[in-house]
Enzyme design. Structure first.
Site, mmCIF file in Angstrom:
data_model
loop_
_atom_site.group_PDB
_atom_site.id
_atom_site.type_symbol
_atom_site.label_atom_id
_atom_site.label_comp_id
_atom_site.label_asym_id
_atom_site.label_seq_id
_atom_site.Cartn_x
_atom_site.Cartn_y
_atom_site.Cartn_z
ATOM 1 C CG ASN A 33 -1.693 1.236 1.432
ATOM 2 O OD1 ASN A 33 -1.767 2.067 0.530
ATOM 3 N ND2 ASN A 33 -2.298 1.400 2.603
ATOM 4 C CB SER B 101 5.115 -1.908 11.947
ATOM 5 O OG SER B 101 4.730 -0.559 12.162
ATOM 6 C CE LYS C 74 -0.103 3.330 4.760
ATOM 7 N NZ LYS C 74 -0.104 3.445 6.209
ATOM 8 C CG HIS D 65 -5.869 1.916 5.178
ATOM 9 N ND1 HIS D 65 -5.447 2.895 6.038
ATOM 10 C CD2 HIS D 65 -4.825 1.058 5.048
ATOM 11 C CE1 HIS D 65 -4.189 2.636 6.408
ATOM 12 N NE2 HIS D 65 -3.804 1.529 5.816
ATOM 13 C CD GLU E 13 -3.084 5.603 6.586
ATOM 14 O OE1 GLU E 13 -3.045 5.665 5.358
ATOM 15 O OE2 GLU E 13 -2.185 5.059 7.271
ATOM 16 C CD GLU F 114 -3.566 -2.478 7.264
ATOM 17 O OE1 GLU F 114 -2.431 -2.661 6.835
ATOM 18 O OE2 GLU F 114 -4.232 -1.458 6.995
ATOM 19 N N GLY G 45 2.389 2.167 10.651
ATOM 20 C CA GLY G 45 3.349 3.258 10.492
ATOM 21 C C GLY G 45 4.046 3.651 11.779
HETATM 22 P P1 PGA Z 1 2.819 0.179 7.590
HETATM 23 O O1 PGA Z 1 1.374 0.439 6.947
HETATM 24 O O2 PGA Z 1 3.343 -1.113 7.014
HETATM 25 O O3 PGA Z 1 3.641 1.367 7.169
HETATM 26 O O4 PGA Z 1 2.629 0.089 9.063
HETATM 27 C C1 PGA Z 1 0.459 -0.605 6.758
HETATM 28 C C2 PGA Z 1 -0.817 -0.081 6.139
HETATM 29 O O5 PGA Z 1 -1.267 1.011 6.494
HETATM 30 O O6 PGA Z 1 -1.424 -0.743 5.275
#
Ligand code: PGA
Length: 256
Positions: free
Chosen positions: A9, A212, A11, A95, A97, A167, A173
């Site tokens: 992803n 992560s 983003k 997601h 976000e 997630e 992140g």
């Molecule tokens: P990350 O993000 O691997 O940077 O923690 C995962 C995601 O948001 O899909």
């Protein structure tokens, strides 16, 4: 044995020049990974570039979001048909976000899920609890609510053509990954919840872990019984890191 999937992803990252190098490197390196599918989720403006660079490769691609509407006066939105025009196979939905920053509710996500499937896209439905919810002992209740919203609108059969991604919001992140045991426990909970409605479907359901995931923790995570791969944010922007994670997924299929 379920096939593993590793999905990157991106983003809101990238530009034409950087994407060119990243996609070319992935195309060259992600070959011959038996038992593992790989996909990238790029920003919508780069779908044409992605299609052009990955067509005929082993890597699939998808959108990071989709409109619940087919077409019309919805400025700034991208329809499922538009994603299909660029040969997307998948779309990310729900997601954290999208939920937290853009206010997408369980209901909106469920409607998007139906719109995506109707058009022929495979939704990757993201679910997960915040740290506050986990600490209050509400992780399973939150995830159950997020799943139920889709089950109510789409029905359990719809999950046969979908993927779920767990997630935990506190792991996205942050560099703070769920331990393999913590992730496995939630994955088993999700599979068990779906099994109450359809045992075979639940057994075959691909459930990804995201938050992560890095090359150095992927094997342990993907080696868990109910973890079928990963949704990778930060590490998907570095070709060698993403490739190493895909290889980790393959080593788990070989070991299994
Ligand atoms: P990350 O993000 O691997 O940077 O923690 C995962 C995601 O948001 O899909």
């Amino acid at each position: 044995m379920r096939q593993k999937l590793v999905a990157g992803n991106w983003k809101m990252h990238g530009n034409l020049v950087e994407n060119q190098a990243l996609l070319a490197s992935l195309r060259t390196q992600l070959v011959g990974l038996d038992g593992v599918s790989c996909a990238v989720f790029v920003p919508a403006p780069y779908l044409a570039q992605t299609q052009q660079m990955l067509a005929g490769s082993a890597i699939a691609w998808g959108g990071q979001n989709v409109s619940e509407y087919d077409k019309g006066a919805y400025t700034g939105e991208t329809s499922a048909a538009m994603l299909l025009d660029f040969a997307c196979r998948y779309v990310l939905l729900g997601h954290s976000e999208r939920r937290a920053i853009f206010g997408e509710t369980d209901v909106v996500i469920a409607v998007k899920f139906v719109a995506a499937q109707k058009a022929g896209l495979t939704p990757i439905l993201c679910v997960g609890e915040t740290l506050e919810e986990r600490e209050a002992g509400r992780a399973e209740a939150v995830i159950a609510r997020q799943l139920d919203a889709v089950l109510e609108v789409a029905g359990v059969d719809a999950l046969a053509k979908a993927i779920v991604a767990y997630e935990p919001v506190w792991a996205i992140g942050t560099g703070k990954t769920a331990s393999p045991a913590q992730a496995q426990a939630v994955h088993a909970f999700i599979r068990e919840k779906i099994a109450q409605l359809d045992v075979v479907l639940a057994h075959n359901l691909t459930i990804l872990y995201g938050g992560s995931v890095k090359a150095n923790n992927a094997v342990e995570l993907f080696g868990q019984a109910d973890i079928d791969g990963g949704l990778i944010g930060g590490a998907s922007l570095v070709a060698d890191d993403f490739v190493a994670i895909c290889q980790a997924a393959q080593s788990c299929t070989v070991a299994a």
